[in-house]
Design an enzyme around this catalytic site. Structure first.
Site, PDB file in Angstrom:
ATOM      1  N   LYS A 260      13.962 -14.534 -17.389  1.00  0.00           N
ATOM      2  CA  LYS A 260      14.696 -14.292 -18.642  1.00  0.00           C
ATOM      3  C   LYS A 260      14.034 -13.148 -19.407  1.00  0.00           C
ATOM      4  O   LYS A 260      12.905 -13.282 -19.869  1.00  0.00           O
ATOM      5  CB  LYS A 260      14.706 -15.558 -19.504  1.00  0.00           C
ATOM      6  CG  LYS A 260      15.316 -15.341 -20.899  1.00  0.00           C
ATOM      7  CD  LYS A 260      15.182 -16.579 -21.791  1.00  0.00           C
ATOM      8  CE  LYS A 260      15.586 -16.255 -23.230  1.00  0.00           C
ATOM      9  NZ  LYS A 260      15.384 -17.388 -24.151  1.00  0.00           N
ATOM     10  N   LYS A 272      19.744 -16.205 -36.063  1.00  0.00           N
ATOM     11  CA  LYS A 272      18.511 -16.883 -36.463  1.00  0.00           C
ATOM     12  C   LYS A 272      18.258 -16.571 -37.941  1.00  0.00           C
ATOM     13  O   LYS A 272      18.148 -15.402 -38.321  1.00  0.00           O
ATOM     14  CB  LYS A 272      17.340 -16.378 -35.616  1.00  0.00           C
ATOM     15  CG  LYS A 272      17.389 -16.843 -34.171  1.00  0.00           C
ATOM     16  CD  LYS A 272      16.196 -16.312 -33.389  1.00  0.00           C
ATOM     17  CE  LYS A 272      16.294 -16.642 -31.911  1.00  0.00           C
ATOM     18  NZ  LYS A 272      16.115 -18.080 -31.594  1.00  0.00           N
ATOM     19  N   ASP A 283      10.903 -12.765 -26.396  1.00  0.00           N
ATOM     20  CA  ASP A 283      11.794 -13.659 -25.649  1.00  0.00           C
ATOM     21  C   ASP A 283      12.024 -13.141 -24.219  1.00  0.00           C
ATOM     22  O   ASP A 283      12.896 -13.618 -23.515  1.00  0.00           O
ATOM     23  CB  ASP A 283      13.125 -13.806 -26.408  1.00  0.00           C
ATOM     24  CG  ASP A 283      13.770 -15.162 -26.183  1.00  0.00           C
ATOM     25  OD1 ASP A 283      13.131 -16.028 -25.562  1.00  0.00           O
ATOM     26  OD2 ASP A 283      14.923 -15.347 -26.603  1.00  0.00           O
ATOM     27  N   GLU A 345      21.154 -18.342 -25.279  1.00  0.00           N
ATOM     28  CA  GLU A 345      21.629 -17.258 -24.414  1.00  0.00           C
ATOM     29  C   GLU A 345      20.832 -17.118 -23.120  1.00  0.00           C
ATOM     30  O   GLU A 345      21.330 -16.621 -22.133  1.00  0.00           O
ATOM     31  CB  GLU A 345      21.605 -15.930 -25.194  1.00  0.00           C
ATOM     32  CG  GLU A 345      20.239 -15.265 -25.323  1.00  0.00           C
ATOM     33  CD  GLU A 345      19.207 -16.111 -26.070  1.00  0.00           C
ATOM     34  OE1 GLU A 345      19.596 -16.837 -26.995  1.00  0.00           O
ATOM     35  OE2 GLU A 345      18.022 -16.036 -25.699  1.00  0.00           O
ATOM     36  N   ARG A 347      19.827 -19.255 -20.920  1.00  0.00           N
ATOM     37  CA  ARG A 347      20.366 -19.994 -19.759  1.00  0.00           C
ATOM     38  C   ARG A 347      21.581 -19.289 -19.184  1.00  0.00           C
ATOM     39  O   ARG A 347      21.876 -19.416 -18.004  1.00  0.00           O
ATOM     40  CB  ARG A 347      20.675 -21.436 -20.168  1.00  0.00           C
ATOM     41  CG  ARG A 347      21.807 -21.607 -21.131  1.00  0.00           C
ATOM     42  CD  ARG A 347      21.744 -22.924 -21.879  1.00  0.00           C
ATOM     43  NE  ARG A 347      20.564 -23.002 -22.754  1.00  0.00           N
ATOM     44  CZ  ARG A 347      20.270 -24.050 -23.524  1.00  0.00           C
ATOM     45  NH1 ARG A 347      21.073 -25.090 -23.537  1.00  0.00           N
ATOM     46  NH2 ARG A 347      19.181 -24.038 -24.271  1.00  0.00           N
TER      47      ARG A 347
HETATM   48 ZN   LIG Z   1      18.201 -17.543 -28.332  1.00  0.00          ZN
END
Ligand SMILES: [Zn+2]
Length: 512
Positions: A260, A272, A283, A345, A347
């Protein structure tokens, strides 16, 4: 890119005699058995009761550079002690040595003679490197030599082979930290890809980068739902990066990794809020770990191993073209997915990558699939600073998570094992005839029961891996690795150093 490589030094005496070294760092639970320096240590301990309790630097007539750093591990024999005592103490020790001006310190590790501490020297070196690493943008702005002055670490009483191995692991961890820890423009999707191309140039790891929007839309429809809003800004456009390694000799095992790589996660339309966005440039830690592990592989060149990795480097932006909850999108595996929350997002990105890897796995020799991601706040809430492993039936049958966790314990890269359950599969079932799956509920994962386990069920179903469960003709072992708790030091996603978990554990499991 240079980093402090490990150089094998035969003994403490050899380090004392060699002007190449300019400090000696001793990491141990006590300092009562350092024959070569015992008189000095005892004399210092008589006037400084911190010795053995906290990290101290002594002026020493005998130590290289006259710098002697004593860094205690604390107790090592309680039920819950592990090799991280050495990792943490080496961090403290090297930080003192660096602050004092050392550029090539020697490191001496005194470890208990037990299995749990068999890699204490390697772990201490890796801890030292973790403390020394500085962010890529910092190095680019201030000069690498200025902020990373330590160029070599002499590791005492290890073999040349051990030194090469630990250096290779650090090479991979460094790539993982660079890719994870960098701000969102410096490491926008295509710049992430450029870094990979550069770091694997001239190695046995082949890199291919797909950036064509029409191809991505056809091949990675869920990933492109996340990326849709980013298409308005050229420099934010997505990339799928494929890394492939084929070791010498007959292939005995194939590893397939999905990473990811959310270079920035605003949450999308489910924005967020309340300050929750800061740190979301990290991330991409899962993708970074995948690339980092491949870097270690590129250096070590393990035989009989084939690896295929796909990284989705994507930005989850907000704007007029952002995808929204309630949309139904058909995944690469042909599964109709109802979007439940645009902040879930990762996944979506992983499901299409895994679906491609599933196709590769069908014809691969002895395949094992992995996804690595900073996927859920729930993982951090549930297991704290540990990596969470969630495996399928085929992986459980071969004891994959248990082995990986046991290996990680020996390398200061620990994991907790979470079981995949029937409730997880019920949770993600489509609620109407319009959809097969629901990507997520609307509450934060951290307050959702089984908030880091049920996304693994989603990945299995959305990627078509349910066609390879234990009750099928071709079961495929698959383990989902959530590093939301372990990906940065101290759980500080905004400012903590990326930890490069689980690069060291994977390297030890597959390359040692
Ligand atoms: Zn997210």
């Amino acid at each position: 890119m240079s980093y402090p490589v490990a150089i094998a030094v035969s003994s403490v005496q050899a380090a004392l005699n060699d002007s190449q070294w300019d400090a000696l760092i001793i990491v141990a639970s006590s300092f009562t058995a350092v024959t070569e320096l015992q008189q000095e240590i005892d004399a210092a301990a008589a006037v400084d009761h911190r010795i053995g309790k906290e990290t101290v630097l002594l002026l020493s007539g005998k130590a290289p550079g006259q710098r002697l750093v004593l860094s205690p591990t604390g107790p090592l024999d309680r039920d819950y002690d592990d090799v991280r005592g050495f990792y943490d103490a080496a961090k403290q020790g090297i930080s003192q040595a660096k602050a004092a001006g050392a550029k090539s310190p020697a490191l001496y590790v005194i470890a208990p003679d037990s299995d749990a501490y068999q890699y204490a020297a390697e772990v201490a070196y890796l801890g030292a490197c973790q403390a020394l690493w500085q962010p890529l943008e910092g190095r680019e702005a201030r000069g690498e030599a200025t902020i990373e002055p330590v160029i070599a670490i002499g590791v005492i009483a290890v073999s040349e082979q051990q030194a090469s191995y630990m250096s290779a692991v650090e090479a991979g961890k460094r790539v993982a930290r660079d890719l994870c820890g960098t701000e969102p423009e410096r490491m926008a999707p295509r710049r992430f890809a450029d870094y990979c191309v550069e770091t694997f140039a001239g190695t046995d790891v082949q890199v291919s980068v797909e950036t064509k929007v029409d191809v991505l839309q056809k091949e990675y429809p869920l990933l492109m739902a996340v990326a849709r809003c980013s298409l308005q800004v050229d420099r934010h456009k997505p990339a799928v990066i494929r890394l492939e390694y084929q070791g010498e000799g007959q292939i005995e095992h194939t590893l397939l990794f999905a990473g990811k790589g959310l270079v920035y996660d605003t949450g999308g339309a489910d924005l967020k809020i309340g300050g929750g966005m800061a740190g979301m440039s990290r991330d991409k830690g899962g993708a970074a770990a995948v690339a980092g592990f491949l870097k270690t592989v590129a250096v070590l060149k393990p035989k009989g191993l084939k690896i295929i990795a796909e990284i989705g480097a994507v930005r989850n932006s907000i704007g007029a073209d952002a995808f929204v909850p309630d949309e139904i999108i058909t995944s690469h595996a042909g599964v109709r997915v109802r979007i439940g929350n645009t902040d879930a997002e990762g996944r979506l990105v992983l499901a299409d990558l895994l679906s491609h890897l599933r196709e590769d796995a069908k014809t691969a020799v002895n395949p094992t699939l992995y996804s690595i991601a900073t996927l859920t706040g729930h993982a951090a809430r549930a297991v704290g600073p540990y990596t969470a492993l969630v495996e399928n039936g085929a992986a459980r049958r071969i004891g994959l998570s248990a082995d990986l966790a046991m290996t990680g314990d020996l390398w200061a890269d620990p994991s907790e094992i979470s079981r995949s359950r029937r409730e997880d599969f019920s949770f993600i079932k489509g609620r109407t005839s319009a959809d097969d799956l629901l990507s997520c509920n609307n509450a934060p994962s951290s307050v959702t029961p089984r908030g880091h386990q049920f996304p693994m069920a989603f990945l299995v179903a959305a990627a078509g891996l349910d066609q390879h469960a234990l009750n099928t003709e071709q079961p495929l072992p698959y383990c989902h690795i959530d590093i939301a708790g372990s990906g940065v030091d101290g759980g500080d996603w905004q400012h903590g150093k990326p930890s490069a978990a689980p690069v060291a554990a994977l390297a030890a499991y597959y390359c040692l």
